[in-house]
Design an enzyme around this catalytic site. Sequence first.
Site, short mmCIF file in Angstrom:
data_model
loop_
_atom_site.label_atom_id
_atom_site.label_comp_id
_atom_site.label_asym_id
_atom_site.label_seq_id
_atom_site.Cartn_x
_atom_site.Cartn_y
_atom_site.Cartn_z
N LYS A 82 0.96 -1.18 0.04
CA LYS A 82 0.12 -0.02 0.06
C LYS A 82 0.73 1.16 -0.12
O LYS A 82 1.85 1.47 0.82
CB LYS A 82 -0.88 -0.02 1.26
N SER A 157 -9.12 2.74 3.00
CA SER A 157 -8.05 3.17 2.08
C SER A 157 -7.47 2.29 1.44
O SER A 157 -6.57 2.77 0.73
CB SER A 157 -7.22 4.12 3.11
N SER A 181 -9.93 0.33 7.41
CA SER A 181 -9.27 0.52 5.84
C SER A 181 -8.71 -0.86 5.30
O SER A 181 -8.19 -1.00 4.32
CB SER A 181 -8.21 1.66 6.01
#
Length: 466
Positions: A82, A157, A181
Site C-alpha cells: 500500500k 483506504s 481500511s
Amino acid sequence: MNETDLAFTPALELAKLIRRREVSPLELVEIYLSRIQQLNPQLGSYFTVAADLAIADATAKTELVTTTTELPPFFGVPISIKDLNAVAGVPCTYGSPALLNNIPEFDDGVVIRIKQAGFIILGKTATSELGSFPYTEPTGFAPARNPWNLEYTPGGSSGGAAAAVAAGLCAIAQGSDGGGSIRGPAACCGLVGIKPARGRVSKAPVGDRLAGIAANGPLARTVADAAAMLDTMSGYVTGDPYWLPDPEPSFLTAAQTHPGSLRIAFATGILPFGEADANCQRAVLQTVKLLEQLGHQVEQKFPDFSALVEPFKAVWQSGIAGAGLPSEVLQPVNRLLLARTGTVGEYIQAVYAMQMVARQIVSLFDTIDVFLLPVYLHSPIRVGEWTALSPEDTFEKIVNWVAPCPAANATGQPAIALPVGFDSNGVPMSVQLVGKPAAEATIISLAAQLEAANPWIQHRPVVAIH
C-alpha cells in the site's frame, strides 16, 4: 495450469509450486505484470508499478530455487504494498500529488519482514489521500474501481490493494487499518482481511501518532493465506511502544485447527447509527444460521458505540495534521478535518475518553468469545457518488457507513472480514468477526471453519478474465 488460473492461485499454493519447480518466480512476476498492464487502466489499483525491480528480484530468486533447499515461506510469491508504506527506491505518495517525488531511502519495518518472507514486490497500490477515506479517489490519480462491478468503489483506504488481489493483479497484498481500511476493502472486493491486535505488527522504524488505532495487516484470497502472512508480519522490534509475544502455535496452524464450540454474539446494527441495510443484515443473519449449524452458541446483542464517536473522530483526524501537508494541497474533506483538529490538550483528552470507552467495549467480551458484525452499514457506493456533496456532508456519510469498524481500532482488538455472498449489484457481501484482545487465533480458526462451510475461492470477477 494456465496463466489466469495461476494468477488466482492462493499465495501458499504458489509458494509450493515454486518449491516443486513447477513454476518459477520470474514466470509469476511476468504473468502479474502482464495483467497489471492490461487491467490496471480500468481498475486504478496501482499507483506505481515497480516492474524493473520486480523482474530483477524474480530473476535472482529463480536462480536460487535451483541451488537452495532452505527457502522462506513465501519465496518468489508476488505481492503489492500500500502506498502509505515506505519501500526503498519506490515513490511513496500517500495518495497526494504533492508527494509524487517522495522516494524513500529505506524499507519500513513491515516491508522488511515481507521481503524476509521471500515475497517479490510488484508495486505500490492506490490509497485514498493520507489513508483518510473508505473509498479510493484521490485528486490527481485515477479512481480505484471494484473489479466485480466497475461502477462501484473497492473501498478504502486499502482500496487499490483489495482491487489488485480480487482482479488477479497480485497473489496477496499488504494493507493498513485505522478505522476499517483493511476490513472495508476486503468486504467490498470479496477478500479475507485481518486487522491484527494492537502490538502484533510493529510500526518500526517510526513511532505511532494515532494512539494505537492503526495496524498493518494482510488482504488475501483465503483465510490460510491471510493467517500465514500475518505470521510473517508479526513480531517485536526493539523500542516498540506496545507489543505482543509471537503466537504459539502459528496463526497458520490456527487456520487449520477446529475452533471448538464458541460463544458468539451478533448484531445487525449498532447505536447510535441504527440498523445496517438489507444486504448487510442478510450477510450477518446467514452467517448466524451457519454458526448455529456448526454447533456454536449464538445470541443477539445491541452494542452501543455512542460514547466512542466523538473521541475517536478527534484521534483519527489528528493524523491529517500529523502528515504535515499544507491545507491548500489537500482534498476538501481532509482540509475540513485539518481545520477541525484541536490543541494538543484536546487530543490528549480525546485519547483518554477513547480509552475509557474502549474498556467498556472490551468488557462485552467477558461472556463471549467473538462478536459478529456487519463490516459497513450499507453496500459499496458508486465511484464518485459523494463528489458533489459538501465536505461536512461527505464526512457525515463516511462516519455512518464505516460505523461498525472503529470500535476494534479503539480497543486494539483483532478483527477479520470474510466474504459470504453477493448483493443485488453483483458486489460481494461480507461480515466481520471481532475477537478478544490478542485472540487472532480464535477468529482465524472460526473464519477458516466458515470458509470451509461456505467456500468462496471459486468466484472470480468478470473483469479479471478478459
